[in-house]
Design a protein around this motif. Structure first.
Motif, PDB file in Angstrom:
ATOM      1  N   GLN A 138      -3.677 -43.819   0.748  1.00 33.41           N
ATOM      2  CA  GLN A 138      -2.307 -44.117   1.192  1.00 33.41           C
ATOM      3  C   GLN A 138      -1.555 -44.781   0.032  1.00 33.41           C
ATOM      4  N   ARG A 139      -0.340 -44.352  -0.269  1.00 36.60           N
ATOM      5  CA  ARG A 139       0.416 -44.905  -1.401  1.00 36.60           C
ATOM      6  C   ARG A 139       1.569 -45.786  -0.917  1.00 36.60           C
ATOM      7  N   ALA A 140       1.898 -46.804  -1.707  1.00 39.82           N
ATOM      8  CA  ALA A 140       2.971 -47.736  -1.324  1.00 39.82           C
ATOM      9  C   ALA A 140       4.342 -47.061  -1.409  1.00 39.82           C
ATOM     10  N   VAL A 141       4.441 -46.005  -2.211  1.00 38.24           N
ATOM     11  CA  VAL A 141       5.728 -45.322  -2.417  1.00 38.24           C
ATOM     12  C   VAL A 141       5.492 -43.820  -2.259  1.00 38.24           C
ATOM     13  N   THR A 142       6.437 -43.147  -1.594  1.00 36.83           N
ATOM     14  CA  THR A 142       6.319 -41.695  -1.441  1.00 36.83           C
ATOM     15  C   THR A 142       6.932 -41.019  -2.659  1.00 36.83           C
ATOM     16  N   LEU A 143       6.166 -40.113  -3.252  1.00 34.26           N
ATOM     17  CA  LEU A 143       6.669 -39.414  -4.448  1.00 34.26           C
ATOM     18  C   LEU A 143       7.607 -38.292  -4.032  1.00 34.26           C
ATOM     19  N   GLY A 144       8.547 -37.977  -4.898  1.00 31.05           N
ATOM     20  CA  GLY A 144       9.473 -36.879  -4.621  1.00 31.05           C
ATOM     21  C   GLY A 144       8.716 -35.546  -4.575  1.00 31.05           C
ATOM     22  N   SER A 145       9.324 -34.543  -3.922  1.00 30.24           N
ATOM     23  CA  SER A 145       8.629 -33.260  -3.739  1.00 30.24           C
ATOM     24  C   SER A 145       8.366 -32.562  -5.075  1.00 30.24           C
ATOM     25  N   GLY A 146       9.157 -32.900  -6.090  1.00 30.45           N
ATOM     26  CA  GLY A 146       8.973 -32.252  -7.393  1.00 30.45           C
ATOM     27  C   GLY A 146       7.876 -32.882  -8.237  1.00 30.45           C
ATOM     28  N   THR A 147       7.284 -33.970  -7.748  1.00 30.75           N
ATOM     29  CA  THR A 147       6.266 -34.673  -8.548  1.00 30.75           C
ATOM     30  C   THR A 147       4.869 -34.214  -8.155  1.00 30.75           C
TER      31      THR A 147
END
Ligand code: NAP
Ligand code: HSE
Length: 431
Positions: free
Chosen positions: A50-59
């Motif tokens: 689980q990550r503290a920040v959601t990455l953008g779809s392009g990453t």
């Protein structure tokens, strides 16, 4: 608008702090730089975490570090994994592949900085490291740029957020050591191995990095005297308070006509000093330049966005010189080879000391202790013994006048060997 593409190795506390700032301040950065900063690829160990920040779809999220070095679109590789081997290999590959590098890894720079900076110089690439020392405090830039014209006389500071958090909680809330350390871990301040924080090694890594930038010399980590805070007890904190001090983990370096005294130690700091007031995860660094005089920087030394802020400052600095018109000066000393520091021996380094002996409460103990001190030329400023029962060990606390490190060590050895000493003495410097 030109896009600067980042490859991020590590997406823990600092990596997610950087991503948070980029998401929040992206438009502002675009205006300042006239370039857009984008995270193209992120490398982690565990894709399911689980990550503290959601990455953008392009990453792209991957476990393959070669995705960063092999991608011609990635301009800057940001190393936020920590540790030695994988980080070193990545940075070497990145520099050889013509990428600029930003890292927060003080351990790596203290151990292998010289070779990595040389590789960066040979490849004409930036190897920037503001976040490696004192978290969000811009001490690297300050020494490398702002105070570059000064001869630095002294650097003194609190450079580890975890240790300062623990000491602050023990002092102000009477919290026990283990609970405070656990909280520091949960808040993201501690190293993957918190022994580095607690035993002073992390502070020592930072000090080695700063000595290079301030003086252009290499002070080997293996020769730096390092004492951590694991020996600081509530009893010492209480005595320190009674004498008008707070205990802080300090890093210090001072130049005496080309020779250096440096070290990492817990020290008693007079409670009226600014350094004594630095609480929680905050750090403070005092630099004395021969022209500017004393300069003090204060700010959060650990944590996600404070450290991410320092990483981002490096990314922006590189984005400004990426066109190649200006060659990066990573060390602040250009091509100048770093000389080995000429280190002062302990017979010549001076400090006042706090000694706490645990002794049997019997006739002649105070006389023997003071005789040992006198024999070694150590002058006593204050002494207190708090004994209640003659069968138990009682604390005997002595504050000395300024003496040599070697005399203080000799006294400690001699008194520890006396039959009334119930446990090894505690000895801290006094500022
Ligand atoms: P962290 O929270 O433990 O995060 C480390 C990240 O690196 C994790 O995402 C981990 O992946 C990834 N990683 C580790 N080894 C890897 C490998 N071999 N291959 C791929 N990914 C790997 O650490 P942090 O606190 O952010 O610290 C990162 C660096 O910044 C360290 O050098 C530290 O000393 C420095 N620093 C930290 C702070 C701070 O306040 N925390 C402040 C200044 C400097 P997983 O998530 O999948 O495990
Ligand atoms: N563990 C480190 C600290 C992180 O507590 O200061 C910042 O370098």
């Amino acid at each position: 608008m030109q896009i600067v593409k980042l490859g991020l190795a590590g997406f823990g506390t600092v990596g997610s702090g950087l991503a948070k700032i980029l998401a929040e301040n992206g438009d502002w950065l675009g205006k300042r730089l006239n370039k857009k900063i984008e995270i193209k690829t992120v490398v982690v160990r565990d894709l399911t975490k689980q990550r503290a920040v959601t990455l953008g779809s392009g990453t792209e999220l991957t476990t393959d570090l070669d995705r960063l070095t092999n991608d011609p679109e990635i301009d800057i590789i940001v190393e936020l994994m920590g540790g030695l081997e994988a980080a070193k290999t990545l940075i070497e590959k990145a520099l050889k592949a013509g990428k600029h590098v930003v890292t927060a890894n003080k351990h790596l720079l203290a151990e292998h900085g010289l070779e990595l900076f040389e590789l960066a110089r040979q490849n004409g690439r930036g190897l920037y490291y503001e976040a490696s020392c004192a978290g969000g405090i811009p001490i690297v830039q300050t020494l490398r740029e702002s105070l570059a014209g000064d001869r630095i006389e002294e650097i003194l500071g609190i450079m580890n957020g975890t240790a300062n958090y623990i000491l602050s909680e023990m002092t102000t809330k009477c919290m026990d050591f283990e609970t405070a350390l656990q909280q520091a871990k949960e808040l993201g301040y501690a190293e993957a191995d918190p022994t580095f924080d607690v035993e002073g090694f992390d502070t020592a890594h930072k000090l080695c990095v700063l000595i290079r930038i301030a003086y252009g010399v290499d002070y080997p980590l293996s020769q730096l005297p390092i004492q951590g805070i694991s020996g600081v007890t509530p009893l010492d904190i209480k005595f320190a308070r009674e004498f008008g001090y707070r205990i802080k983990l300090l890093a210090h370096v001072k130049e005496y006509d080309g020779r250096f005294e440096a070290g990492v130690h817990p020290a008693l700091v007079p409670y009226t000093y600014l350094l004594a007031r630095v609480g929680g995860n905050y750090n403070a660094v005092r630099v004395v330049g021969n022209a500017v005089g004393p300069v003090m920087l204060h700010g959060q030394g650990a944590g996600d966005t404070p450290t991410g802020s320092a990483v981002l400052a490096d990314i922006m600095s590189i984005a400004r010189i990426m066109d190649g018109a200006t060659a990066p000066d990573n060390t602040g000393f250009g091509d100048m080879p770093l000389q080995r520091a000429d280190i002062m021996p302990p017979e010549e380094t001076m400090s006042k000391y706090y000694f706490r002996f645990m002794v049997a409460d019997k006739t002649g103990v105070m006389a023997a202790v003071t005789r040992s001190m006198a024999d070694h030329g150590v002058s006593i400023a204050q002494a207190v013994q708090k004994g209640e029962k003659d069968t138990e060990a009682v604390p005997l606390v002595i504050i000395t006048h300024s003496t040599t490190t070697s005399a203080a060590e000799a006294v400690a050895r001699e008194i520890d060997a006396m039959d009334f000493s119930m446990e090894p003495c505690v000895r801290f410097r006094i500022l």
